[in-house]
Design a protein around this motif. Structure first.
Motif, PDB file in Angstrom:
ATOM      1  N   SER A  41       0.662  -1.224  -0.029  1.00 45.55           N
ATOM      2  CA  SER A  41      -0.061   0.014   0.058  1.00 45.55           C
ATOM      3  C   SER A  41       0.800   1.352   0.052  1.00 45.55           C
ATOM      4  N   ALA A  42       2.044   1.221   0.819  1.00 48.00           N
ATOM      5  CA  ALA A  42       2.695   2.501   0.932  1.00 48.00           C
ATOM      6  C   ALA A  42       3.697   2.615  -0.522  1.00 48.00           C
ATOM      7  N   LYS A  44       2.191   2.239  -3.442  1.00 48.00           N
ATOM      8  CA  LYS A  44       1.431   2.485  -4.630  1.00 48.00           C
ATOM      9  C   LYS A  44       1.422   3.948  -5.046  1.00 48.00           C
ATOM     10  N   ALA A  45       1.828   4.751  -4.448  1.00 47.01           N
ATOM     11  CA  ALA A  45       1.901   6.167  -4.852  1.00 47.01           C
ATOM     12  C   ALA A  45       2.935   6.354  -5.911  1.00 47.01           C
ATOM     13  N   ARG A  46       4.097   5.653  -5.894  1.00 51.19           N
ATOM     14  CA  ARG A  46       5.158   5.765  -6.668  1.00 51.19           C
ATOM     15  C   ARG A  46       5.325   4.662  -7.943  1.00 51.19           C
ATOM     16  N   ALA A  47       4.486   3.614  -7.652  1.00 50.16           N
ATOM     17  CA  ALA A  47       4.299   2.414  -8.482  1.00 50.16           C
ATOM     18  C   ALA A  47       3.484   2.590  -9.908  1.00 50.16           C
ATOM     19  N   GLY A  48       3.637   1.920 -11.084  1.00 47.06           N
ATOM     20  CA  GLY A  48       2.995   1.960 -12.187  1.00 47.06           C
ATOM     21  C   GLY A  48       1.880   0.859 -11.730  1.00 47.06           C
ATOM     22  N   ALA A  49       2.291  -0.333 -10.855  1.00 47.77           N
ATOM     23  CA  ALA A  49       1.620  -1.115 -10.320  1.00 47.77           C
ATOM     24  C   ALA A  49       1.935  -1.859  -9.149  1.00 47.77           C
ATOM     25  N   VAL A 156      10.109   2.146  10.925  1.00 51.10           N
ATOM     26  CA  VAL A 156      11.377   2.491   9.987  1.00 51.10           C
ATOM     27  C   VAL A 156      11.789   1.223   9.252  1.00 51.10           C
ATOM     28  N   LEU A 157      11.889   1.669   7.868  1.00 50.23           N
ATOM     29  CA  LEU A 157      12.479   0.601   7.230  1.00 50.23           C
ATOM     30  C   LEU A 157      14.097   0.966   6.740  1.00 50.23           C
ATOM     31  N   TRP A 158      14.989   0.336   7.204  1.00 51.49           N
ATOM     32  CA  TRP A 158      16.514   0.362   7.026  1.00 51.49           C
ATOM     33  C   TRP A 158      16.815  -0.504   5.759  1.00 51.49           C
ATOM     34  N   ASP A 169      13.776   5.856  -2.489  1.00 53.90           N
ATOM     35  CA  ASP A 169      12.992   6.942  -2.983  1.00 53.90           C
ATOM     36  C   ASP A 169      11.344   6.447  -3.582  1.00 53.90           C
ATOM     37  N   LEU A 170      11.371   5.055  -3.581  1.00 53.13           N
ATOM     38  CA  LEU A 170       9.980   4.640  -3.664  1.00 53.13           C
ATOM     39  C   LEU A 170       9.192   4.994  -2.446  1.00 53.13           C
ATOM     40  N   PHE A 171       9.634   4.974  -1.326  1.00 49.34           N
ATOM     41  CA  PHE A 171       9.004   5.250  -0.166  1.00 49.34           C
ATOM     42  C   PHE A 171       8.819   6.559   0.264  1.00 49.34           C
ATOM     43  N   GLU A 172       9.271   7.456  -0.293  1.00 54.93           N
ATOM     44  CA  GLU A 172       9.202   8.857   0.020  1.00 54.93           C
ATOM     45  C   GLU A 172       7.721   9.176   0.178  1.00 54.93           C
ATOM     46  N   GLY A 173       7.519   9.839   1.331  1.00 50.75           N
ATOM     47  CA  GLY A 173       6.251  10.340   1.574  1.00 50.75           C
ATOM     48  C   GLY A 173       5.153   9.362   2.209  1.00 50.75           C
ATOM     49  N   SER A 174       5.676   8.026   2.295  1.00 51.33           N
ATOM     50  CA  SER A 174       5.003   7.029   2.750  1.00 51.33           C
ATOM     51  C   SER A 174       5.154   7.009   4.159  1.00 51.33           C
ATOM     52  N   PRO A 175       4.253   6.050   4.799  1.00 48.04           N
ATOM     53  CA  PRO A 175       4.145   6.039   6.263  1.00 48.04           C
ATOM     54  C   PRO A 175       5.183   5.197   6.749  1.00 48.04           C
ATOM     55  N   PHE A 176       6.154   4.729   6.144  1.00 47.77           N
ATOM     56  CA  PHE A 176       7.292   4.131   6.645  1.00 47.77           C
ATOM     57  C   PHE A 176       8.579   5.126   6.517  1.00 47.77           C
TER      58      PHE A 176
END
Length: 285
Positions: A41-42, A44-49, A156-158, A169-176
């Motif tokens: 879910s986190a 999805k904002a950066r992914a095509g699918a 936190v995702l390390w 970069d894919l998680f930027e702005g996500s809850p992680f």
């Protein structure tokens, strides 16, 4: 769009070094359990699918994937063929088997996806996964500290090693919240150390309770602990409740922790005992 880059040596392994991802990459989640669904879910904002492999998964997994709005594909082979980034988030004991399935699915593919090894495993297991995948994927080491993140500030995702910046970069702005380390295996090493206090240490309550029962001193122990200000009943009930539902998974994590400690010449007996105690707790009726 292929992930391109040079190869470099690490512990005898030729590791592909990525440079870029498509602007809207396809991301595969193996598998959408509670944490996997939150990660999917986190992203999805950066992914095509964001896709997941339906074959052999439970109704509960399918429901979580549906609620997270992930797209089902038939199997791991299809997911491996389509994904620019593959996230492995499964029980620790299954990490190598999942990597082997993905490696088979990548056979013949011209480009190399990023493979995020995000399981609670030893650094040695991360390197073993890199060996399994060889030059078919760029392996990034990941470690999640905290619960499935549906809101900011909890988890936190390390990330470490090749591909860490691209994945971050894919998680930027996500809850992680995302933080990076340099060496492949260092994120998993951090997770192992953290788990010694979050998962291994609480098993002392289980060991103490079991020993007291066998010695026939449970009530006396309770009174003595209460006299010295230790709330034994509450602490024991809390760890038993958590172990009953997650002990089967945490046992595998403690096995990995023990292997990791042994690999760096730190005594591993405590972690192996924690694994056994979690197995007992999970089997308790």
């Amino acid at each position: 769009m292929p992930v391109r880059g040079a190869l470099r040596h690490r512990r005898g392994i030729m590791i592909p070094m990525p440079t870029s991802l498509p602007s809207r990459p396809v991301i595969g989640i193996l598998h959408p359990g509670a944490m996997g669904a939150a990660i999917g879910s986190a992203l999805k904002a950066r992914a095509g699918a964001v896709i997941w492999a339906d074959a052999g998964r439970s109704h509960a997994t399918a429901k979580r994937a549906e609620l997270a709005d992930l797209v089902a594909v038939p199997d791991v082979a299809e997911l491996a063929a389509r994904s620019d980034v593959i996230v492995s988030i499964c029980p620790p004991h299954a990490a190598r088997a999942v990597a082997e399935q993905v490696a088979a699915g990548l056979r013949g593919r011209a480009d190399r996806p990023i493979y995020l090894e995000a399981n609670a495993v030893a650094p040695g297991t991360v390197h073993a996964v890199a060996e399994v995948l060889g030059d078919r994927a760029v392996v990034c080491d990941g470690a999640v500290i905290g619960p499935p993140a549906w809101k900011h500030g909890t988890t936190v995702l390390w990330l470490a090693g090749p591909g860490a910046r691209a994945v971050a970069d894919l998680f930027e702005g996500s809850p992680f919240g995302v933080r990076t380390l340099d060496e492949l295996g260092s994120a998993s090493g951090l997770k192992i150390c953290y788990a010694l206090q979050s998962k291994a240490l609480p098993t002392l309550w289980l060991a103490m309770a079991e020993a007291a029962d066998r010695f026939g001193v449970t009530e006396v122990l309770h009174d003595e602990l209460a006299r010295t200000g230790v709330e034994h009943t509450v602490a024991l009930a809390a760890v038993r409740e958590r172990a009953a539902s997650k002990g089967w998974r945490w046992a595998g994590e403690m096995d990995e922790a023990a292997d990791a400690l042994a690999a760096v010449d730190v005594p591993d007996g405590f972690s192996r005992a924690a694994a056994e105690l979690y197995r007992h707790a999970a089997d308790r009726p």
